[in-house]
Write an enzyme that holds these catalytic residues in place. Structure first.
Site, PDB file in Angstrom:
ATOM      1  N   TRP A 330     -68.083   8.606  39.050  1.00 22.31           N
ATOM      2  CA  TRP A 330     -67.848  10.621  38.855  1.00 22.31           C
ATOM      3  C   TRP A 330     -68.012  10.995  40.236  1.00 22.31           C
ATOM      4  O   TRP A 330     -67.783  11.970  40.738  1.00 22.31           O
ATOM      5  CB  TRP A 330     -67.950  11.472  37.815  1.00 22.31           C
ATOM      6  CG  TRP A 330     -70.142  11.546  37.265  1.00 22.31           C
ATOM      7  CD1 TRP A 330     -70.870  10.022  37.719  1.00 22.31           C
ATOM      8  CD2 TRP A 330     -70.037  12.498  37.517  1.00 22.31           C
ATOM      9  NE1 TRP A 330     -71.235  10.514  37.580  1.00 22.31           N
ATOM     10  CE2 TRP A 330     -71.797  12.004  36.783  1.00 22.31           C
ATOM     11  CE3 TRP A 330     -69.913  13.406  37.058  1.00 22.31           C
ATOM     12  CZ2 TRP A 330     -72.650  12.243  36.805  1.00 22.31           C
ATOM     13  CZ3 TRP A 330     -70.723  14.757  36.276  1.00 22.31           C
ATOM     14  CH2 TRP A 330     -72.737  14.320  36.350  1.00 22.31           C
ATOM     15  N   ASP A 331     -68.916  10.146  40.564  1.00 21.94           N
ATOM     16  CA  ASP A 331     -69.747  10.582  42.218  1.00 21.94           C
ATOM     17  C   ASP A 331     -68.486  11.379  43.066  1.00 21.94           C
ATOM     18  O   ASP A 331     -69.092  11.929  43.466  1.00 21.94           O
ATOM     19  CB  ASP A 331     -70.795   9.816  42.688  1.00 21.94           C
ATOM     20  CG  ASP A 331     -71.484   9.216  41.827  1.00 21.94           C
ATOM     21  OD1 ASP A 331     -71.892   8.856  40.764  1.00 21.94           O
ATOM     22  OD2 ASP A 331     -72.701   8.576  42.609  1.00 21.94           O
ATOM     23  N   GLU A 474     -77.962  10.586  31.334  1.00 24.04           N
ATOM     24  CA  GLU A 474     -78.053   8.726  30.757  1.00 24.04           C
ATOM     25  C   GLU A 474     -78.704   8.179  29.613  1.00 24.04           C
ATOM     26  O   GLU A 474     -78.986   7.287  29.464  1.00 24.04           O
ATOM     27  CB  GLU A 474     -78.023   7.564  32.286  1.00 24.04           C
ATOM     28  CG  GLU A 474     -76.228   8.054  32.448  1.00 24.04           C
ATOM     29  CD  GLU A 474     -75.769   7.031  33.673  1.00 24.04           C
ATOM     30  OE1 GLU A 474     -77.064   7.032  34.430  1.00 24.04           O
ATOM     31  OE2 GLU A 474     -75.090   7.148  34.109  1.00 24.04           O
ATOM     32  N   LYS A 588     -82.440  12.472  32.708  1.00 21.53           N
ATOM     33  CA  LYS A 588     -82.426  12.190  33.408  1.00 21.53           C
ATOM     34  C   LYS A 588     -81.626  13.381  34.823  1.00 21.53           C
ATOM     35  O   LYS A 588     -82.062  12.980  35.807  1.00 21.53           O
ATOM     36  CB  LYS A 588     -80.735  10.963  33.106  1.00 21.53           C
ATOM     37  CG  LYS A 588     -81.182  10.024  34.684  1.00 21.53           C
ATOM     38  CD  LYS A 588     -80.405   9.273  34.615  1.00 21.53           C
ATOM     39  CE  LYS A 588     -80.413   7.865  35.503  1.00 21.53           C
ATOM     40  NZ  LYS A 588     -79.625   6.737  35.311  1.00 21.53           N
ATOM     41  N   GLN A 589     -80.947  14.265  34.928  1.00 24.75           N
ATOM     42  CA  GLN A 589     -80.376  14.713  35.441  1.00 24.75           C
ATOM     43  C   GLN A 589     -79.386  16.016  35.083  1.00 24.75           C
ATOM     44  O   GLN A 589     -79.314  16.041  33.428  1.00 24.75           O
ATOM     45  CB  GLN A 589     -79.323  13.522  36.293  1.00 24.75           C
ATOM     46  CG  GLN A 589     -77.950  13.441  35.777  1.00 24.75           C
ATOM     47  CD  GLN A 589     -77.396  12.876  36.505  1.00 24.75           C
ATOM     48  OE1 GLN A 589     -76.820  13.043  37.845  1.00 24.75           O
ATOM     49  NE2 GLN A 589     -76.795  11.518  35.912  1.00 24.75           N
TER      50      GLN A 589
HETATM   51  O1  IFM Z   1     -72.909   8.374  38.901  1.00 26.42           O
HETATM   52  C1  IFM Z   1     -74.269   7.792  39.586  1.00 26.42           C
HETATM   53  C2  IFM Z   1     -75.077   8.814  37.272  1.00 26.42           C
HETATM   54  O2  IFM Z   1     -74.853   9.785  36.955  1.00 26.42           O
HETATM   55  C3  IFM Z   1     -76.494   8.117  37.859  1.00 26.42           C
HETATM   56  N1  IFM Z   1     -76.659   6.989  38.171  1.00 26.42           N
HETATM   57  C4  IFM Z   1     -76.575   7.221  39.646  1.00 26.42           C
HETATM   58  C5  IFM Z   1     -74.551   6.674  39.414  1.00 26.42           C
HETATM   59  C6  IFM Z   1     -74.448   6.854  40.516  1.00 26.42           C
HETATM   60  O3  IFM Z   1     -74.861   7.668  41.851  1.00 26.42           O
END
Ligand code: IFM
Length: 767
Positions: A330-331, A474, A588-589
């Site tokens: 999705w990046d 995640e 995580k983010q």
């Molecule tokens: O797409 C990301 C994910 O959201 C978090 N881990 C790394 C992936 C790739 O950058």
């Protein structure tokens, strides 16, 4: 003064880890291939890699990954019988530079051996004009007369994480061209490398041993004389629509380039790069550090943007190697696409075509992944067919080597909505509906269909819910009503309805054919209902905080530091079954904050502030996608100091190369194009305050303290604008080639912009 158009170092990266990082930082690429920033004499041990876009291979049960081509850039020199390498302890001086203006990598190394010195210089570029072509100018000078041997040609000892990928390697010399051919192990795709030189000294013989196809040039070098030669190499694969045998195409490419010569080829390459920068550069006045880092970020995106007509996308680690399986996440849609959409739509269209090309893979995934799923469930990690490369056990436990079950693949369903939103944004900002007709509308409808099959109707509540998912955070898997995912799903229904409306009004025949083709007529009514009745967690009435998912507020309070202190291995993964973060609120983010950023017009500054303040201390920022989301939301409610700090964090991620390279036991080192896109977004959409939709462009500047001015270009519905923002004014210069007048909104005031006539609007900073 810092050169704002290059990076340079005089240090040799010596240990494995530094060589790896250096290879990422100094890589060059041209969309077709990436060439890691290694030195001419290096081999697979130093992770030399010419990573090809869009061609993958799998060996046994190891992860499928992109193919690295045999290295047509290889050259090694001996001085009086002593082989020279930057790693051989004989370096007296070294300098290497990467130029952003034209993606040219240069090195100059002085070696000292047995009372003589030999200076090697080389300049390398991957043609922006002819994507299959790479060119290197190589020269050497000895201070004393010496016996010099140059071995140059194609090195088939390629760096592979899970290889070898090329079988039946065959080396030959046809006339003066060296040729290497191989086929991939899984789908027997041909990969061909040809190499030609322009060289007029020494005696040349051919050597095919140790898996190399080389020319050996012996010469008695005169003291002080410079010996220069040019190498041309070309890579072709079965993915190239050349209409003739690949060896012929490769040989013709290097021969034609040799006929033109280095200067002419470089001139054409430079002209392409001039055009890229002309459209995409962003100028920051008053802050060299930010300028340099942002330019490097833009440079990275421009280098890896897909070649015209390829329908390729950009992997999460771009073309910096085989890391992360060369997969597209999705990046691309959420973090890189905005840059291309606003500056370089011809590249955005390739990214979107990639999702059309892989729609059948997404359909296959929906069918096989769950009970009764329909439509398009896009791959979490997508390669050439769109089938999911993500394993159910995607993280290894560094403590005991065991595989950890993760649900990225089967539950991170927001990916389909991310694709649908991106497809629709392409239409909204370019005004070009041809992509919808080419398959974009089909993608959108199939994504909506997938969500409808996934959603659960709760009779007692009279609403649809999206249950059992993984959101961007995640560390918490299989959660219900994740705000980000539900919002994206709701938007997908809205977009599907809007797309059908648009086609009904403008292309009724095409709509009819599409509805029949995918037999979806009966479901359209459901999409309308789902758009209205899909539940998305709302801000709490008192605090304004949105619960990330059901039950999140009941999780244990913790701090990131506390969890880190409990780690028993530096690469320990904090999520999956037993991860330290799982029972806690540590995420995580950006998750809710990522949603507030994506749907910024749906929420007030107060809600943004409340959620940002709540979630930021709980965020590990363990992903390179996190910092820019927090920076952008901070700008929305006026925390410019924080935003600036996180902007720099994002923009320098690959320059400083200090990011983590292991997730659990899995090696993830490589470049971070999503963070590069995030840097652009934070500068232009964030500090610049640009917000474009199908109706207009609005600009609400919020320049950070250090920036005197910010200048950038915008492409909108086929027209182009140059924007200059200072602390008190916005000047818009519409391109004289624009065929019509536009009205932009600057700090809420309409600015009529007719072709070629600059308009300046004064504004007052509100925060
Ligand atoms: O797409 C990301 C994910 O959201 C978090 N881990 C790394 C992936 C790739 O950058």
């Amino acid at each position: 003064m810092k050169d704002l158009w290059s990076i340079s170092t005089s240090e040799i990266a010596g240990d494995k880890e530094s060589i790896m990082r250096r290879g990422n930082v100094y890589q060059i690429a041209n969309g077709y291939m990436g060439y890691r920033g290694t030195l001419d004499e290096y081999g697979p041990e130093e992770a030399v890699g010419i990573t090809l876009a869009g061609i993958f291979d799998r060996v046994g049960s190891a992860w499928r990954e992109p193919v690295n081509a045999p290295n047509g850039g290889f050259t090694r020199v001996s001085l009086d019988g002593v082989e020279l390498s930057a790693l051989g302890g004989k370096v007296r001086q070294h300098q290497q530079t990467l130029h952003f203006a034209n993606a040219l990598f240069e090195r100059e190394t002085v070696f000292a051996s047995r009372a003589k010195t030999l200076t090697i210089k080389s300049s390398r570029f991957l043609s922006a004009d002819i994507p299959n072509l790479g060119i290197i100018a190589f020269s050497l000078t000895c201070d004393k007369a010496a016996k010099v041997t140059i071995r140059t040609g194609v090195d088939c000892n390629v760096w592979d994480l899970n290889g070898p990928h090329l079988l039946q390697l065959a080396a030959e010399k046809r006339e003066s061209v060296l040729l290497v051919q191989g086929v991939t192990n899984e789908s027997s795709k041909h990969v061909v490398v040809a190499e030609a030189v322009e060289l007029n000294f020494g005696a040349e013989t051919n050597e095919t041993q140790d898996n190399r196809n080389l020319r050996v040039i012996n010469l008695r070098a005169e003291a002080g004389k410079t010996y220069r030669f040019i190498k041309y190499f070309a890579v072709f694969t079965d993915n190239d629509p050349v209409g003739r045998p690949l060896p012929e195409a490769a040989i013709a490419t290097v021969q034609q380039a040799r006929l033109l010569g280095y200067e002419v080829c470089l001139g054409k390459h430079n002209a392409e790069w001039d055009r890229k920068w002309e459209r995409c550069d962003v100028k920051i006045e008053g802050d060299d550090e930010a300028q340099h880092a942002l330019r490097y970020s833009i440079f990275q995106l421009l280098m890896v943007a897909p070649v015209k007509g390829s329908a390729n996308s950009i992997p999460a680690r771009a073309l910096s190697g085989q890391v992360y399986k060369g997969a597209i996440f999705w990046d691309t849609e959420m973090f890189m696409l905005p840059f291309f959409l606003h500056t370089y739509p011809e590249k955005a269209v390739e990214l979107m075509r990639y999702r059309i090309k892989t729609l059948n893979g997404a359909r296959r995934k929906a069918k096989t992944e769950g009970p009764g799923y329909r439509g398009a469930f896009y791959a979490w990690e997508s390669q050439e067919t769109g089938d999911d490369a993500c394993s159910y056990f995607n993280v290894g436990d560094p403590l005991n080597g065991r595989d950890l079950r993760t649900h990225f693949r089967d539950k991170q369903i927001h990916i389909s909505g991310d694709v649908a939103i991106a497809m629709w944004n392409y239409f909204k900002l370019t005004g070009d509906d041809s992509l919808l007709l080419e398959g974009g509308a089909e993608v959108i409808l199939e994504c909506a269909r997938f969500y409808y099959s996934y959603a659960f109707f709760k009779k007692e509540k009279g609403r649809y819910e999206i249950l059992d998912v993984v959101g961007p955070d995640e560390y918490h898997e299989r959660v219900n009503n994740n705000a980000f995912t539900s919002m994206v799903a709701k938007e997908t229904f809205a977009i599907a309805n809007a797309a059908v409306d648009h086609l009904r009004r403008n292309h009724p025949k095409a709509l009819g054919a599409l509805l029949t083709k995918i037999d979806i007529q009966g479901e359209l009514r459901c999409f309308g209902e789902a758009e209205k009745l899909l539940y998305v967690p709302a801000p709490d009435a008192k605090t304004g905080v949105i619960e990330q998912f059901d039950g999140y507020f009941q999780l244990r309070d913790a701090t990131v530091e506390e969890l880190k202190a409990k780690m028993v291995h530096p690469n320990e993964y904090l999520g999956a079954g037993q991860g330290l973060a799982v029972p806690t609120k540590i995420i995580k983010q950006a998750d809710v904050v990522a949603m507030l950023n994506l749907f910024k017009t749906h929420f007030s500054a107060e809600i943004k502030k409340a959620n940002w303040e709540y979630y930021e201390p709980l965020t590990e920022h363990g992903s390179s996608l996190s910092a820019c989301a927090y920076a952008m939301v901070a700008i929305e409610f006026g925390n410019l100091a924080f935003a600036y700090k996180y902007f720099l964090k994002t923009a320098t991620i690959d320059l400083e190369a200090k990011y983590k390279v292991y997730v659990g036991a899995v090696f993830m080192g490589g470049s971070h194009p999503a963070a590069n896109g995030g840097a652009w977004m934070t500068a232009v959409l964030g500090f610049g305050g640009v917000e474009a939709d199908e109706n207009r462009i609005a600009i609400n500047p919020r320049l950070c303290a250090k920036w005197k001015s910010l200048q950038f270009n915008l492409a909108y519905k086929g027209d182009n604008f140059r924007i200059k923002i200072t602390k008190t004014s916005v000047t818009i210069t519409p391109s004289p080639a624009n065929p019509r007048e536009h009205t932009l909104l600057v700090a809420g005031r309409p600015a009529k912009c007719s072709p070629g006539n600059p308009v300046t609007i004064k504004y007052r900073r509100t925060r």
